[in-house]
Write a protein that holds these residues in place. Structure first.
Motif, PDB file in Angstrom:
ATOM      1  N   LYS A   1       0.831  -1.211   0.000  1.00  0.00           N
ATOM      2  CA  LYS A   1       0.000   0.000   0.000  1.00  0.00           C
ATOM      3  C   LYS A   1       0.859   1.251   0.000  1.00  0.00           C
ATOM      4  N   GLN A   2       1.895   1.236   0.805  1.00  0.00           N
ATOM      5  CA  GLN A   2       2.710   2.438   0.973  1.00  0.00           C
ATOM      6  C   GLN A   2       4.175   2.052   0.826  1.00  0.00           C
ATOM      7  N   PRO A   3       4.634   1.862  -0.414  1.00  0.00           N
ATOM      8  CA  PRO A   3       5.973   1.306  -0.569  1.00  0.00           C
ATOM      9  C   PRO A   3       7.113   2.247  -0.204  1.00  0.00           C
ATOM     10  N   SER A   4       6.898   3.559  -0.310  1.00  0.00           N
ATOM     11  CA  SER A   4       8.039   4.461  -0.193  1.00  0.00           C
ATOM     12  C   SER A   4       7.851   5.485   0.916  1.00  0.00           C
ATOM     13  N   VAL A   5       8.950   5.900   1.477  1.00  0.00           N
ATOM     14  CA  VAL A   5       8.909   6.996   2.445  1.00  0.00           C
ATOM     15  C   VAL A   5       9.590   8.235   1.863  1.00  0.00           C
ATOM     16  N   TRP A   6       9.965   8.115   0.599  1.00  0.00           N
ATOM     17  CA  TRP A   6      10.760   9.178  -0.012  1.00  0.00           C
ATOM     18  C   TRP A   6       9.911  10.439  -0.201  1.00  0.00           C
ATOM     19  N   ARG A   7      10.435  11.564   0.251  1.00  0.00           N
ATOM     20  CA  ARG A   7       9.674  12.807   0.155  1.00  0.00           C
ATOM     21  C   ARG A   7      10.399  13.857  -0.665  1.00  0.00           C
ATOM     22  N   GLY A   8      11.292  13.443  -1.521  1.00  0.00           N
ATOM     23  CA  GLY A   8      12.039  14.412  -2.332  1.00  0.00           C
ATOM     24  C   GLY A   8      11.171  15.002  -3.425  1.00  0.00           C
ATOM     25  N   GLU A   9      11.657  16.069  -4.013  1.00  0.00           N
ATOM     26  CA  GLU A   9      10.911  16.661  -5.117  1.00  0.00           C
ATOM     27  C   GLU A   9      11.656  16.469  -6.420  1.00  0.00           C
ATOM     28  N   LEU A  10      10.889  16.368  -7.482  1.00  0.00           N
ATOM     29  CA  LEU A  10      11.494  16.214  -8.794  1.00  0.00           C
ATOM     30  C   LEU A  10      11.460  17.555  -9.519  1.00  0.00           C
ATOM     31  N   THR A  11      12.467  17.783 -10.337  1.00  0.00           N
ATOM     32  CA  THR A  11      12.438  18.967 -11.190  1.00  0.00           C
ATOM     33  C   THR A  11      11.403  18.716 -12.273  1.00  0.00           C
ATOM     34  N   PRO A  12      10.950  19.785 -12.958  1.00  0.00           N
ATOM     35  CA  PRO A  12       9.928  19.580 -13.992  1.00  0.00           C
ATOM     36  C   PRO A  12      10.349  18.558 -15.043  1.00  0.00           C
ATOM     37  N   LEU A  13      11.648  18.583 -15.384  1.00  0.00           N
ATOM     38  CA  LEU A  13      12.126  17.647 -16.401  1.00  0.00           C
ATOM     39  C   LEU A  13      12.111  16.207 -15.899  1.00  0.00           C
ATOM     40  N   GLN A  14      12.585  16.045 -14.680  1.00  0.00           N
ATOM     41  CA  GLN A  14      12.574  14.709 -14.084  1.00  0.00           C
ATOM     42  C   GLN A  14      11.156  14.186 -14.002  1.00  0.00           C
ATOM     43  N   SER A  15      10.284  15.078 -13.632  1.00  0.00           N
ATOM     44  CA  SER A  15       8.883  14.733 -13.466  1.00  0.00           C
ATOM     45  C   SER A  15       8.290  14.249 -14.785  1.00  0.00           C
TER      46      SER A  15
END
Lengths: 222, 463
Positions: free
Chosen positions: B116-130
Motif C-alpha cells: 500500500k505504501q511502498p516508499s517513504v521518499w519525500r524528495g521533489e522532482l524537477t519539472p524535467l525529471q517529473s
C-alpha cells in the motif's frame, strides 16, 4: 585459435618463422605470463623450493616409511593465486578444456625427464566425485601425453585432501587398492603435489606389487 | 499466501540442479508433478550449438569432455555418447552441458504481495525529471518500451521512484539490470533506504543475497542468466555500456527474463546507433533530458594537446601541462580523478605521483573507491572502470591519453559526466590530454555543447 583460459582469440604476427608453423597454440601471452614455472633451487627429489639438497618433507618420509617408495617427482608450475583460480575452475567448476592450456608445458616436461613407452597411472578418483565432475582430472592430464595408461588401481577410501591438515593426511589409511599387477616402470600422474602423501600411497602399493621404478609427474607443486 | 511452498523460490528462474538445492526425493517429486520442467542445457543444431543459459553460439565457447575413460563414469545416459559438450562461456555460474540440463519452474506462479505504501521518499522532482517519471509510469501501465535519454547527473535514480511506486502497489516484479557490480553495490542500499518495506535483492558475482520472490531485483546483467519469464518491469541501466554491444547474448538474456507482457525501460546518457535509430524512427518512445537535476549546464571538456604524450607515459615521465594541472588542483584543494587508458600506465603513474590507483582486477577495489568517497584520498587514478554509474560529489576529472582506443565517444561523455554532480558545486574542471585529436574527443565535446543548448531552451520554457 583461441586461448583456452581467457577464450580470446590468439593473434599472431605473420613472419617468416611463423608462416609455416602449424602447431596449435592454446595459451595467449598474457595468460601464459601469469602461470609461474618452478625455478631453481629446488629439492632434488620433489621439486619443493628449498636451498637444501633434500627438503625436510622428503627427509621426513624416508624416516616415516623406512624407505621412500617414490623415486622422483617432477612438477611444472607453482601454486600461485592465478593457478589456484585455474585449478578451481578446472576441478570444481569442471572446465575440462582448460587442460589443453597446459598441454605444451606438460608434454615438454615429460619428454625432458622421462622416456617414451612407460606406463602412466593417473591417480584414480572416488566414484562420487567423478559423478559430480564428469571426468578425472589426473586422467585428463595423462591423456595429453599419448602414452599407455595403466588402469589397475582403484580408490576405495573417501577423501577430500584439500580440507585436511598435514597430520591428518599422514595418519590416514591407504585409500587405494591394486587389482592388477603393475608394469615395471610407472609414472604417477596427478594435478597437485602438496605433501606428496597421495602419490606416495599409490607408489607404496606399486612397489609392494613388484614395480621397480615409480616416479610422478604433477602439474603443480605447492 | 501461496499454496505451493517451492513456488516463491523457483518461480521465474532457470537453474541448474545443484542451484535448486533440493533433496533427491523432493526433486523427483516436483519433476513428476510437472512443476519443474527440464530444458536441455545445450541446444545442438546442425551448424551450431547454443547454450540455453547464456545463449552463446561461438564455437570457441564450447568444450568437450570425453566419456570413454579408464574409470567409467557411473551415469547411465552417458553410455551411448562419446563426449559431453559443455558451455565454457558461463562456466563461472556452474556447468551447463548436454547431460546437465537446466530446470524451469512450471508450477503455480507466485507474485510479490501488493504494497500500500511502498516508499517513504519525500524528495521533489524537477519539472524535467517529473516529465520522465510520468512517461515511465505510463510505460508501466501500458507495458510498453521507453528510452530515457538523460545526461549524466540528471538524477536518473530519483526519476525511477514514481514508476517503482506504481509497480510495487500493483505487486509487479521489477528488475534493475546494470552492467557493473559497483553500480549494484551503490544502488541497492539507496533503494533499500527509500523503499524500506520492499524486499530488495542485490545480485552480483559473490553476493550473499538471495532472491526469494523479491519485489525488486538489482542485478548485474550476468545474473539475469538465471531468470526466465520473471519480471513485469525491466529497467536496463546504461544500455550502451560494455557487455551489451558486440555481445548478442545479453540482450537475449534480457528478453528471456521478462514476462510475455512487460514494460521495458532503457536508461542511458549515450545511446548507441541502434537505439538512436529506433528512437528516430519512432519505434521506441523517447524522453530526452538535457539538464542536470540542479539545472546547471554540463561542464565543457577542455582540450589540451600534449606532444609525445604516449612516449612520456611509456617512459614514466609526466609532461609539464599535466603536472601543472595537478598542481593547480592541489593548490585549490580540489579532489580529482585521473583516467588512464591501461592498467600498466595506471601503475606507473601511481608510483610517480604517489596516488593510489584502481583497475578491474584490483583486489581491494571496493575499499579504494570507498576511501575516495569518504575523502580519505585526495585523488585517485583509474582505468575506465569508474567511467560510469558512480557518483563522487565534487571532483575534477582529467583524461590522460584521451586519444587511446578505449576512450570512445560514450566513454568520454561519461567521464566528463563525473564532474560537477552536486548542487553545491556544479562546475568541475574536465580536461582531456591527448596527442592526436580523435573523432571521439571532438564528438564528446560537441555532445556537451548540444546538450547544454537544449538545456537552455528547456530552462526558458519552464521559467
Amino acid at each position: 585459435m583461441h586461448c583456452k583460459i581467457c577464450l580470446q582469440s590468439i593473434e599472431k604476427d605473420t613472419t617468416w618463422s611463423t608462416l609455416f608453423d602449424f602447431r596449435e597454440r592454446t595459451l595467449c601471452l598474457s595468460c601464459d605470463e601469469q602461470l609461474e614455472k618452478i625455478r631453481e633451487p629446488t629439492c632434488k627429489k620433489c621439486m619443493k623450493r628449498t636451498e637444501e639438497k633434500l627438503c625436510s618433507d622428503c627427509m621426513f618420509w624416508e624416516q616415516h616409511l623406512g624407505e621412500d617408495p617414490l623415486d622422483r617427482n617432477i612438477s611444472i608450475y607453482t601454486y600461485n593465486e592465478y593457478m589456484k583460480e585455474m585449478m578451481s575452475r578446472f576441478k570444481y567448476r569442471g572446465d575440462y578444456e582448460i587442460v589443453y592450456a597446459w598441454k605444451d608445458s606438460f608434454q615438454q616436461a615429460f619428454h625432458a625427464h622421462f622416456s617414451k613407452g612407460i606406463h602412466l597411472l593417473p591417480i584414480p578418483l572416488a566414484e562420487s566425485r567423478i559423478f559430480d565432475r564428469g571426468f578425472n582430472q589426473a586422467e585428463a592430464l595423462a591423456r595429453l601425453l599419448d602414452q599407455p595408461l595403466f588402469a589397475g588401481m582403484i580408490r576405495t577410501g573417501q577423501e577430500k585432501q584439500s580440507k585436511r591438515t598435514k597430520w591428518e593426511r599422514l595418519s590416514a589409511k591407504n585409500p587405494f587398492e591394486l587389482i592388477e599387477t603393475p608394469p615395471e616402470n610407472v609414472i604417477i600422474i596427478d594435478d597437485l603435489f602438496t605433501t606428496g602423501s597421495t602419490v606416495r600411497f599409490a607408489a607404496q602399493l606399486l612397489k609392494k606389487a613388484g614395480a621397480k621404478c615409480v616416479s610422478s609427474l604433477t602439474l603443480v607443486r605447492s | 499466501m501461496n499454496a505451493n511452498p517451492w513456488s516463491p523460490r523457483f518461480s521465474g528462474k532457470r537453474l541448474l540442479k545443484n542451484e535448486l538445492n533440493l533433496s533427491e526425493t523432493v526433486f523427483q517429486g516436483l519433476l513428476k508433478k510437472g512443476n519443474l520442467i527440464e530444458i536441455p542445457g545445450i541446444k545442438e543444431m546442425f551448424f551450431y550449438n547454443e547454450c540455453q543459459r547464456c545463449h552463446t553460439r561461438k564455437p570457441s565457447h564450447f568444450g568437450k569432455i570425453p566419456t570413454e575413460t579408464n574409470q567409467p563414469i557411473p551415469h547411465k545416459k552417458l553410455r551411448s555418447t562419446k563426449s559431453i559438450t559443455y558451455c565454457r562461456n558461463c562456466i563461472q555460474m556452474g556447468r551447463v552441458s548436454t547431460y546437465e540440463p537446466l530446470y524451469e519452474w512450471n508450477g503455480p506462479a507466485s507474485r510479490p504481495p501488493k504494497m500500500k505504501q511502498p516508499s517513504v521518499w519525500r524528495g521533489e522532482l524537477t519539472p524535467l525529471q517529473s516529465k520522465a517519471a510520468d512517461a515511465m509510469v505510463e510505460a508501466i501501465r501500458n507495458q510498453s518500451t521507453l528510452l530515457i535519454h538523460a545526461v549524466c547527473g540528471a538524477g536518473k535514480t530519483e526519476m525511477l521512484y514514481r514508476g517503482l511506486w506504481i509497480a510495487f502497489r500493483n505487486g509487479f516484479r521489477v528488475c534493475i539490470a546494470t552492467p557493473r557490480a559497483d553500480v549494484v553495490r551503490e544502488l541497492a542500499p539507496r533503494l533499500r533506504r527509500d523503499f524500506p518495506s520492499i524486499e530488495v535483492a542485490a545480485l552480483y558475482g559473490g553476493t550473499q543475497d538471495v532472491d526469494v520472490n523479491a519485489h525488486l531485483v538489482v542485478a548485474t546483467t550476468h545474473q539475469l542468466l538465471r531468470y526466465s519469464k520473471s519480471f513485469d518491469v525491466m529497467i536496463v541501466d546504461e544500455v550502451d555500456a560494455f557487455p551489451y554491444h558486440h555481445d548478442k547474448s545479453l540482450p537475449k538474456a534480457v528478453a528471456r527474463s521478462v514476462k510475455p507482457c512487460h514494460a521495458l525501460i532503457y536508461l542511458t546518457a549515450t545511446p548507441r546507433l541502434d537505439l538512436k535509430m529506433a528512437s528516430r524512427l519512432k519505434q521506441i518512445q523517447t524522453i530526452s533530458i538535457p539538464l542536470r537535476y540542479h539545472g546547471h549546464p554540463l561542464p565543457l571538456p577542455k582540450l589540451s594537446q600534449v606532444f609525445k604524450l604516449h612516449q612520456h607515459l611509456q617512459k614514466g615521465t609526466l609532461p609539464k601541462k599535466i603536472t601543472h594541472w595537478i598542481e593547480q588542483r592541489k593548490a585549490a584543494k580540489r579532489r580529482f580523478l585521473l583516467f588512464v587508458p591501461t592498467i600498466e600506465s595506471a601503475h606507473a603513474l601511481s608510483k610517480k605521483l604517489n596516488i593510489p590507483y584502481v583497475h578491474s582486477e584490483s583486489s581491494n577495489r571496493e575499499e579504494l573507491i570507498h576511501h575516495f568517497r569518504n575523502q580519505r584520498y585526495e585523488a585517485l587514478i583509474t582505468t575506465t572502470i569508474l567511467e560510469r554509474g558512480v557518483t563522487f560529489p565534487s571532483i575534477d576529472v582529467a583524461v590522460i591519453g584521451a586519444d587511446h582506443d578505449v576512450f570512445d565517444e560514450a566513454a568520454l561523455i561519461q567521464i566528463a559526466g563525473r564532474a560537477g554532480r552536486s548542487a553545491d558545486d556544479p562546475d568541475g574542471d574536465v580536461t582531456f590530454f591527448y596527442n592526436v585529436k580523435t573523432k571521439a574527443i571532438v564528438k564528446a565535446r560537441q555532445y556537451t555543447e548540444l546538450k547544454n543548448l537544449e538545456g537552455k531552451k528547456f530552462k526558458k520554457e519552464f521559467d
